[in-house]
Structure formats: C-alpha cells, structure tokens
Design a protein around this motif. Structure first.
Motif, PDB file in Angstrom:
ATOM      1  N   GLU A 184      -6.030   5.294  15.875  1.00 23.85           N
ATOM      2  CA  GLU A 184      -4.801   5.481  16.336  1.00 23.85           C
ATOM      3  C   GLU A 184      -4.876   6.532  17.264  1.00 23.85           C
ATOM      4  N   PRO A 185      -4.982   6.304  18.580  1.00 22.99           N
ATOM      5  CA  PRO A 185      -4.876   7.240  19.568  1.00 22.99           C
ATOM      6  C   PRO A 185      -3.502   7.967  19.229  1.00 22.99           C
ATOM      7  N   VAL A 186      -3.407   9.188  19.086  1.00 28.51           N
ATOM      8  CA  VAL A 186      -2.169   9.958  18.865  1.00 28.51           C
ATOM      9  C   VAL A 186      -1.330   9.895  20.188  1.00 28.51           C
ATOM     10  N   TRP A 187      -1.835   9.686  21.212  1.00 28.14           N
ATOM     11  CA  TRP A 187      -0.824   9.682  22.557  1.00 28.14           C
ATOM     12  C   TRP A 187      -0.183   8.558  22.741  1.00 28.14           C
ATOM     13  N   ALA A 188      -0.629   7.536  21.679  1.00 25.17           N
ATOM     14  CA  ALA A 188      -0.100   6.134  21.891  1.00 25.17           C
ATOM     15  C   ALA A 188       0.662   5.804  20.541  1.00 25.17           C
ATOM     16  N   ILE A 189       1.338   6.849  19.933  1.00 22.26           N
ATOM     17  CA  ILE A 189       2.039   6.633  18.644  1.00 22.26           C
ATOM     18  C   ILE A 189       3.561   6.994  19.102  1.00 22.26           C
ATOM     19  N   GLY A 190       4.427   6.174  19.167  1.00 20.61           N
ATOM     20  CA  GLY A 190       5.744   6.498  19.015  1.00 20.61           C
ATOM     21  C   GLY A 190       6.330   6.959  20.512  1.00 20.61           C
TER      22      GLY A 190
ATOM     23  N   ALA B 124       0.793  -1.115   0.108  1.00 19.27           N
ATOM     24  CA  ALA B 124       0.029  -0.154   0.027  1.00 19.27           C
ATOM     25  C   ALA B 124       0.864   1.153   0.004  1.00 19.27           C
ATOM     26  N   ALA B 125       0.534   2.204  -0.664  1.00 19.21           N
ATOM     27  CA  ALA B 125       0.864   3.630  -0.336  1.00 19.21           C
ATOM     28  C   ALA B 125       0.798   4.339   1.092  1.00 19.21           C
ATOM     29  N   GLN B 126       1.528   5.223   1.583  1.00 17.07           N
ATOM     30  CA  GLN B 126       1.305   6.052   2.679  1.00 17.07           C
ATOM     31  C   GLN B 126       0.382   7.101   2.512  1.00 17.07           C
ATOM     32  N   ASN B 127       0.201   7.759   1.278  1.00 16.17           N
ATOM     33  CA  ASN B 127      -0.444   8.712   1.334  1.00 16.17           C
ATOM     34  C   ASN B 127      -0.865   9.080  -0.296  1.00 16.17           C
ATOM     35  N   MET B 128      -1.567  10.186  -0.691  1.00 16.26           N
ATOM     36  CA  MET B 128      -1.623  10.574  -2.146  1.00 16.26           C
ATOM     37  C   MET B 128      -2.227  11.866  -2.182  1.00 16.26           C
ATOM     38  N   HIS B 129      -2.156  12.546  -3.178  1.00 13.17           N
ATOM     39  CA  HIS B 129      -2.884  13.861  -3.640  1.00 13.17           C
ATOM     40  C   HIS B 129      -4.256  13.515  -4.217  1.00 13.17           C
ATOM     41  N   GLN B 130      -4.870  14.740  -3.815  1.00  9.62           N
ATOM     42  CA  GLN B 130      -6.475  14.588  -4.192  1.00  9.62           C
ATOM     43  C   GLN B 130      -6.800  14.784  -5.540  1.00  9.62           C
ATOM     44  N   ALA B 131      -5.830  15.574  -6.229  1.00 14.14           N
ATOM     45  CA  ALA B 131      -6.075  16.005  -7.670  1.00 14.14           C
ATOM     46  C   ALA B 131      -5.531  14.732  -8.548  1.00 14.14           C
TER      47      ALA B 131
ATOM     48  N   GLU C 135       0.333  11.686  11.667  1.00 13.34           N
ATOM     49  CA  GLU C 135       1.580  12.708  11.142  1.00 13.34           C
ATOM     50  C   GLU C 135       1.094  13.419  10.089  1.00 13.34           C
ATOM     51  N   ARG C 136       0.109  12.918   9.282  1.00 17.94           N
ATOM     52  CA  ARG C 136       0.083  13.937   8.039  1.00 17.94           C
ATOM     53  C   ARG C 136      -0.935  14.988   8.638  1.00 17.94           C
ATOM     54  N   ARG C 137      -1.689  14.745   9.400  1.00 23.26           N
ATOM     55  CA  ARG C 137      -2.944  15.647  10.160  1.00 23.26           C
ATOM     56  C   ARG C 137      -2.010  16.829  10.822  1.00 23.26           C
ATOM     57  N   ALA C 138      -1.165  16.218  11.778  1.00 22.33           N
ATOM     58  CA  ALA C 138      -0.272  17.097  12.533  1.00 22.33           C
ATOM     59  C   ALA C 138       0.955  17.968  12.027  1.00 22.33           C
ATOM     60  N   TYR C 139       1.661  17.241  11.057  1.00 23.61           N
ATOM     61  CA  TYR C 139       2.837  17.766  10.195  1.00 23.61           C
ATOM     62  C   TYR C 139       2.452  18.534   8.986  1.00 23.61           C
ATOM     63  N   PHE C 140       1.520  18.330   8.576  1.00 17.40           N
ATOM     64  CA  PHE C 140       1.155  18.489   6.891  1.00 17.40           C
ATOM     65  C   PHE C 140      -0.064  19.340   6.927  1.00 17.40           C
ATOM     66  N   GLY C 141      -0.648  19.410   8.145  1.00 23.13           N
ATOM     67  CA  GLY C 141      -1.878  20.209   8.387  1.00 23.13           C
ATOM     68  C   GLY C 141      -3.263  19.679   7.435  1.00 23.13           C
ATOM     69  N   GLU C 142      -3.297  18.558   7.312  1.00 23.84           N
ATOM     70  CA  GLU C 142      -4.412  17.670   6.614  1.00 23.84           C
ATOM     71  C   GLU C 142      -5.612  17.744   7.482  1.00 23.84           C
TER      72      GLU C 142
END
Length: 252
Positions: A169-175, A64-71, A99-106
């Motif tokens: 994924e509870p963010v507080w329990a990742i990494g 699987a891919a980790q992400n993709m663009h919407q366009a 991480e996409r939500r937090a670091y890339f503002g998704e």
C-alpha cells in the motif's frame, strides 16, 4: 496457482446494522459470480465481527480482523488477542496497515511479534507495508518497502509462508485519490516477489499472493489487476459500497 484475493478493509466505519446490511448486499453480489481461485474477504470493526460473520455464513465471503495484540492475554485494556479472534471463528487478520504504523506507532519489531502471535493461533496474516510520498520522490521506495518486509517477515520459517498474504500500500495513494499507475504497482510487486525468492525460494515467491492497496476503484481495478504480479487488492473506501466493491471483484 496462487489465489486471487479481493479484501475490503472497512476501517472504523459502519454500525452493526449498517455492517449487516452491507454484508447482505455483498452476499447478493457474489452469489451470481463464478469465482474460480478468487477469495472475497471483508474486515469490519471488532464489535461487528460476529454479526457480519453470522450474516455471510453459507456464502463465499470470508471475514478478517483489522488488527490484534501480540500478547496472549493480560492487562491490555481495549485490546484483542489472536485466541479471541479464533474463538469467534475468524481465520485471518490484517497487520501492519499504514494507519496502524502512522497513528499508533507500530514499528517493524512490534509487527514481527504480532505476526508470530497470529501464526501461533493459526491465523492467516495479511501483512501490509508501503512507502510515503517523500520515499517515492527521493527514490528510496524500494529500500523502505524491502526493509518493512524483511523486518516483519523474514524471521519466519519457510513453512509459515503458507499463511502469509502480502499487501503493498503506497501510503501516498491511500485516501488521497492518488493511485500508483498499474506499471508502478507491477514494478513494486515484482520487486517484493524477488526479495522473497532471494530469502527463501522461487516456490514460496511464486505462491504468495501480493495485493495492491492504494485507492483501487471500479474504474482502475481491471488495469491494475491485469498485471502479472498483482494478485488482487486490499480495498478501503470503495469496499464500503456494495456496488463499487462488487465491480472490483468482477474486475479480477
């Protein structure tokens, strides 16, 4: 019967050679297992997708891919479209990772458009969501998770849900080394299934796989996976070691 899934998100780790080596090790691990109704997925970084796909060809391991663009295409330097992922033989993509939500503002609106683009290209979506520590401490975790699921997915027609996998994924329990207890995971997964049933019906709610993604390790995998509404895991750090990932697969 809904599928059990163990998915390894390799994130921004492993060179091409290292990725192929890990994929080969995993092929050996799964070759000796009886995986009834269980899927094994790995998600390497974009530049290693083809190499890993070629390495696992002929095995039960999916890529699987980790992400993709919407366009569909355009002047989006550095981005990858759904059509491009399909073009190299992929069938699944992870969207909405914390991480996409937090670091890339998704945000929810963007992720809803990414979901639409993925489904338009006949890609299965592994849709991630989860609360931060302050949400959990304040007792707002159900509201946060419910909003993320509703805003990202509840615009879909019922027929689209055959291509949706959910990943809490509870963010507080990742990494962090922290892990939600098996009871906390079950409680949230049951809640998620209940809101899907309320929006759609029991058939969709009972058939959608819901993965847990918060520091799953060989030591806690069996307990977490034993819960009735936990259908597997989206694994981070432990997915980078074939021995650990193999132990987690066996735990399901």
């Amino acid at each position: 019967m809904r599928s059990k899934i163990v998915a390894g998100n390799w994130k921004m780790n492993k060179t091409l050679n290292e990725s192929k080596e890990l994929a080969n090790e995993l092929k050996t691990v799964v070759s000796g297992l009886t995986l009834e109704n269980t899927r094994v997925i790995v998600a390497p970084t974009f530049v290693n997708l083809t190499g890993v796909s070629e390495t696992v060809e002929g095995s039960v391991i999916e890529v699987a891919a980790q992400n993709m663009h919407q366009a569909e295409s355009g002047a989006y330097t550095g981005e990858i479209s759904g059509e491009m992922l399909k073009g190299i033989g992929l069938n699944s993509v992870i969207l909405g990772h914390s991480e996409r939500r937090a670091y890339f503002g998704e945000d929810d609106a963007l992720l809803a458009s990414k979901v639409d683009a993925a489904l338009k290209n006949n890609l299965e979506v592994i849709f991630c969501f989860g609360e931060e520590l302050e949400d959990r401490k304040s007792g707002n975790h159900f509201n946060v998770v419910g909003s993320q699921v509703k805003n990202g997915l509840f615009h879909l027609e019922a027929s689209a849900w055959k291509n949706i996998v959910l990943a809490y994924e509870p963010v507080w329990a990742i990494g962090t080394g922290e892990t939600a207890s098996a009871e906390q995971a079950q409680e949230m997964h049951a809640f998620i299934r209940s809101i899907v049933e309320k929006q759609y019906d029991s058939g969709i709610a009972d058939s959608v796989s819901i993965l847990y993604g918060g520091s799953v390790k060989p030591a806690n995998a069996e307990e977490i996976f034993s819960k009735p509404d936990v259908d597997g895991g989206l694994i981070g750090g432990a997915a980078l070691k074939s021995e650990d990932f193999g132990a987690i697969i066996k735990a399901i």
